[in-house]
Design a protein around this motif. Structure first.
Motif, PDB file in Angstrom:
ATOM      1  N   TYR A 286       0.920  -1.113   0.138  1.00  0.00           N
ATOM      2  CA  TYR A 286      -0.038  -0.003  -0.066  1.00  0.00           C
ATOM      3  C   TYR A 286       0.915   1.423   0.202  1.00  0.00           C
ATOM      4  O   TYR A 286       0.211   2.252   0.281  1.00  0.00           O
ATOM      5  N   ASP A 287       2.385   1.288  -0.391  1.00  0.00           N
ATOM      6  CA  ASP A 287       3.068   2.222  -0.251  1.00  0.00           C
ATOM      7  C   ASP A 287       3.027   2.968   1.119  1.00  0.00           C
ATOM      8  O   ASP A 287       3.550   4.305   0.981  1.00  0.00           O
ATOM      9  N   LYS A 288       2.944   2.518   2.190  1.00  0.00           N
ATOM     10  CA  LYS A 288       2.936   3.045   3.223  1.00  0.00           C
ATOM     11  C   LYS A 288       4.447   3.769   3.881  1.00  0.00           C
ATOM     12  O   LYS A 288       4.437   4.362   4.963  1.00  0.00           O
ATOM     13  N   HIS A 324      -1.152   2.134   6.503  1.00  0.00           N
ATOM     14  CA  HIS A 324      -0.989   3.432   6.502  1.00  0.00           C
ATOM     15  C   HIS A 324       0.034   4.132   7.543  1.00  0.00           C
ATOM     16  O   HIS A 324       0.282   3.463   8.492  1.00  0.00           O
ATOM     17  N   CYS A 343       0.379   8.549   4.114  1.00  0.00           N
ATOM     18  CA  CYS A 343       0.600   7.963   2.957  1.00  0.00           C
ATOM     19  C   CYS A 343      -0.185   6.554   3.099  1.00  0.00           C
ATOM     20  O   CYS A 343      -0.307   6.154   4.379  1.00  0.00           O
ATOM     21  N   GLY A 344      -0.188   5.546   2.090  1.00  0.00           N
ATOM     22  CA  GLY A 344      -0.673   4.397   2.433  1.00  0.00           C
ATOM     23  C   GLY A 344      -1.850   4.166   1.770  1.00  0.00           C
ATOM     24  O   GLY A 344      -2.499   4.777   0.692  1.00  0.00           O
ATOM     25  N   ASN A 345      -2.809   3.053   2.268  1.00  0.00           N
ATOM     26  CA  ASN A 345      -3.964   2.709   1.806  1.00  0.00           C
ATOM     27  C   ASN A 345      -4.808   3.636   1.601  1.00  0.00           C
ATOM     28  O   ASN A 345      -5.323   4.525   2.549  1.00  0.00           O
ATOM     29  N   TRP A 346      -5.507   3.869   0.495  1.00  0.00           N
ATOM     30  CA  TRP A 346      -6.655   4.950   0.104  1.00  0.00           C
ATOM     31  C   TRP A 346      -7.789   5.044   1.120  1.00  0.00           C
ATOM     32  O   TRP A 346      -8.403   6.031   1.146  1.00  0.00           O
ATOM     33  N   ASN A 349      -6.197   6.316   4.773  1.00  0.00           N
ATOM     34  CA  ASN A 349      -5.151   7.239   5.287  1.00  0.00           C
ATOM     35  C   ASN A 349      -5.500   8.851   5.320  1.00  0.00           C
ATOM     36  O   ASN A 349      -5.118   9.737   5.743  1.00  0.00           O
ATOM     37  N   GLU A 355      -6.834   5.996  -4.718  1.00  0.00           N
ATOM     38  CA  GLU A 355      -5.680   5.081  -4.772  1.00  0.00           C
ATOM     39  C   GLU A 355      -4.953   5.271  -3.788  1.00  0.00           C
ATOM     40  O   GLU A 355      -4.635   6.279  -3.015  1.00  0.00           O
ATOM     41  N   ASP A 356      -3.902   4.215  -3.568  1.00  0.00           N
ATOM     42  CA  ASP A 356      -3.081   4.461  -2.456  1.00  0.00           C
ATOM     43  C   ASP A 356      -1.936   5.370  -2.711  1.00  0.00           C
ATOM     44  O   ASP A 356      -1.621   5.853  -3.995  1.00  0.00           O
ATOM     45  N   CYS A 358       1.716   7.262  -2.397  1.00  0.00           N
ATOM     46  CA  CYS A 358       3.148   6.807  -2.217  1.00  0.00           C
ATOM     47  C   CYS A 358       3.994   7.710  -1.416  1.00  0.00           C
ATOM     48  O   CYS A 358       5.067   7.549  -1.312  1.00  0.00           O
TER      49      CYS A 358
END
Length: 663
Positions: A286-288, A324, A343-346, A349, A355-356, A358
């Motif tokens: 999730y780009d956290k 997140h 940042c992280g899960n849409w 967060n 969208e997620d 980053c």
């Protein structure tokens, strides 16, 4: 621990029915223990299997029940202590019986009060720890068969506690770290071990801070080195997980570190260096981790990587959830000064995106007014809570177990204001904290708002010892205080004491106590309305440290002598009483004591005693003093001899920190 995105109400009902059936079966088995022994063993095996299959099952905590159980435990302890007191009193002489009863009752009241004063709470998937102001802690275990009675942690002088999914860590005043858990001590996961003693560099074992991740523990030493221990499955220790999956000894992650950030459900971590450069590693689903587009497809960041595009300002805190991460940034020139970036899960967060995210992006909401600053925030597994200076509680994320404290929705994708529960204390809102666990939350008052000297001075007033001036309330109740303290806190004007007596004569006992608490603590926010009535006679612009220094430097106030071989040292008796339990006990034990001199039997050198003298009234160590290992060794004994109050930081802490900085 992972979150199921789609929850089924029928499954929840079935789980509740199964739990009720299990409870009924347990009751029948207890009544017929001898007849159904074989059945009991089989059912226990089935229960263990079910528990392993349902690790993510959560039981909601009831704060009121916890408070009642803590009070009940204290009442039970008091009853036991009173029984012991009665036995001892029968053995004592009759003429001393009443005095002993009164002294023991006072000690019990003080101890019980400290046990009720929460310093910190830490919560994880399977347990919650309450740390109290007296350095003791209790733990509530989340087990099916648990009766919810707290377990006392058998470690004293606790400074901080942290909990992950499968680990617990305790930092003591002596700067040792004790930890337990499957990822730390797999052979005996329920036994605390001293993990700070396992650091290979013996000169780097003084721990300043501890942080727990879901399956790892992080240590920050006084030399500003960051260590990690436990699981490295996602690279959260800063090493490639293919070459190092876990470690049972702390390994050095990075030098020149000022802060470590993680979370009890997260497998990623952030390290901040002294130049405000931020590095992250670990689980990046999730780009956290917030590394930007270049790492968007990487689910594991296997080495510490610098985070680019950090928002301008000072990083105050970062908290990590499973999905997140949220960062608190402070800018003195902006309004509001503090802002949150996520940042992280849409879905979790708090950003209005599909969208997620980053990179760390500002959480914008009309709820954050220009004059409203963020006091505290906390990130749990799937939810976030925020507390503001205008007494607003704001939350977003999943609310499937009512963990946001709201019954108005199952899920909030953006910040929503939540009704703030009625708080027990009326003091400044900045003394409150929010805490998010896996699927539970806390709002609690932390007794950490005073400096060392303020706290010692308040304790002096609360004990009502060595008082030499009395005040009458409107109901003819008597409040005692210390003439020396009032003399300096009331602008050294004798007429102001008369005005204070006039004000107290029109107030209730509660209001009068609040007035004296403001005088002794320098905190006008205890009761702003009352403060407006006394602000003309009290000197609240002067810090307590400055007041104590003025008293100490006035030779006319020094009414007690400590005699050493080299020379005599003069002190104000009341300051010694306030700072040292040795002298408090000495003066209490002698009735109508007129002695103004005592011989010092400590083993401190003359240089060390001068350090002690300066610290007594300043709570500091002189900048030009060179600290040696010999001085530290002397104070390891001297601290116990003088029975110095263990406030934070205490004298030994200051000495060790200064020694490390000088070397």
């Amino acid at each position: 621990m992972k979150m199921k995105k789609n929850q089924n109400e029928n499954e929840n009902e079935n789980e509740n029915e199964n739990e009720n059936e299990n409870e009924n079966e347990n009751e029948n088995e207890n009544e017929n223990e001898n007849e159904n022994q074989n059945e009991n063993e089989n059912e226990n095996k089935n229960e263990n299997q079910n528990e392993n299959e349902n690790e993510n099952e959560n039981e909601n905590e009831n704060e009121n029940q916890i408070e009642n159980q803590i009070e009940n435990e204290n009442e039970n302890e008091n009853e036991n202590e009173n029984e012991n007191e009665n036995e001892n009193q029968n053995e004592n002489e009759n003429e001393n019986e009443n005095e002993n009863e009164n002294e023991n009752e006072n000690e019990n009241e003080n101890e019980n009060e400290n046990e009720k004063q929460i310093k910190q709470i830490s919560t994880g998937e399977y347990s919650t720890i309450f740390l109290f102001k007296n350095g003791k802690a209790i733990e509530y275990l989340r087990e099916k068969d648990s009766n919810q009675n707290p377990v006392k942690i058998q470690i004293e002088n606790i400074q901080k506690v942290t909990i992950g999914d499968l680990n617990e860590a305790i930092l003591t005043i002596e700067r040792n770290v004790f930890a337990k858990g499957k990822d730390i001590n797999p052979n005996n996961p329920n036994e605390f071990i001293n993990i700070s003693s396992l650091i290979e560099d013996t000169n780097d074992r003084i721990i300043e801070d501890i942080v727990s991740g879901a399956h790892s523990i992080y240590l920050l030493t006084s030399n500003q080195n960051a260590y990690g221990i436990g699981s490295n499955k996602y690279g959260q220790l800063g090493f490639d997980s293919e070459t190092l999956e876990k470690t049972e000894k702390p390994i050095l992650m990075m030098k020149n570190v000022s802060k470590i950030f993680s979370g009890n459900t997260s497998n990623h971590v952030f390290l901040l260096n002294s130049n405000q450069e931020l590095f992250g590693c670990g689980d990046n689903k999730y780009d956290k981790v917030g590394l930007g587009e270049s790492s968007k497809e990487e689910t594991k960041i296997r080495k510490l990587t610098k985070i680019q595009n950090i928002p301008k300002g000072k990083i105050i805190d970062i908290q990590c959830g499973y999905f997140h991460s949220i960062m608190l940034i402070e800018n003195e020139n902006e309004n509001p000064k503090r802002k949150l970036y996520s940042c992280g899960n849409w879905q979790l967060n708090g950003l209005r995106k599909d969208e997620d995210t980053c990179e760390f992006t500002e959480i914008k909401s009309s709820l954050f007014e220009n004059d409203d600053n963020i006091i505290d925030f906390s990130v749990g597994n799937v939810h976030t809570l925020i507390l503001t200076s205008n007494s607003k509680l704001i939350g977003f994320g999943l609310n499937n177990f009512d963990q946001l404290g709201s019954n108005n929705g199952f899920f909030f994708s953006i910040p929503n204001q939540i009704e703030l529960p009625k708080l027990r204390f009326n003091e400044d809102i900045s003394n409150y904290h929010v805490l998010c666990g896996d699927f539970n939350s806390f709002i609690y008052y932390s007794h950490l708002s005073f400096s060392n000297l303020e706290e010692d001075l308040i304790k002096l007033f609360e004990r009502k010892e060595f008082c030499d001036i009395s005040f009458k309330t409107k109901n003819e109740e008597i409040i005692k205080a210390h003439k020396l303290i009032l003399k300096y806190r009331l602008n050294q004007n004798q007429n102001q004491i008369g005005k204070l007596k006039e004000i107290i004569s029109k107030k209730s006992i509660k209001e009068s106590n609040q007035i004296f608490e403001m005088i002794y603590s320098n905190n006008s926010k205890i009761n702003p309305k009352l403060y407006s009535e006394i602000k003309e006679i009290i000197n609240l612009n002067e810090k307590i440290e400055e007041t104590i220094k003025r008293i100490y430097l006035n030779e006319n106030e020094k009414d007690f002598i400590i005699e050493r071989k080299e020379k005599q040292y003069k002190f104000p008796k009341l300051i010694l009483i306030m700072r040292s339990e040795l002298y408090r006990g000495m003066f209490l034990s002698v009735t109508n004591d007129t002695s103004n001199k005592v011989t010092d039997y400590s083993e401190l050198s003359n240089k060390s005693f001068q350090i002690f003298e300066y610290w007594i009234y300043s709570n500091q160590i002189k900048e030009e003093i060179k600290i040696t290992q010999e001085i530290i060794d002397e104070f390891k004994i001297g601290i116990d001899y003088f029975q110095l109050n263990q406030t934070n930081p205490n004298l030994l802490d200051l000495l060790i920190k200064k020694f490390n900085n000088q070397n």
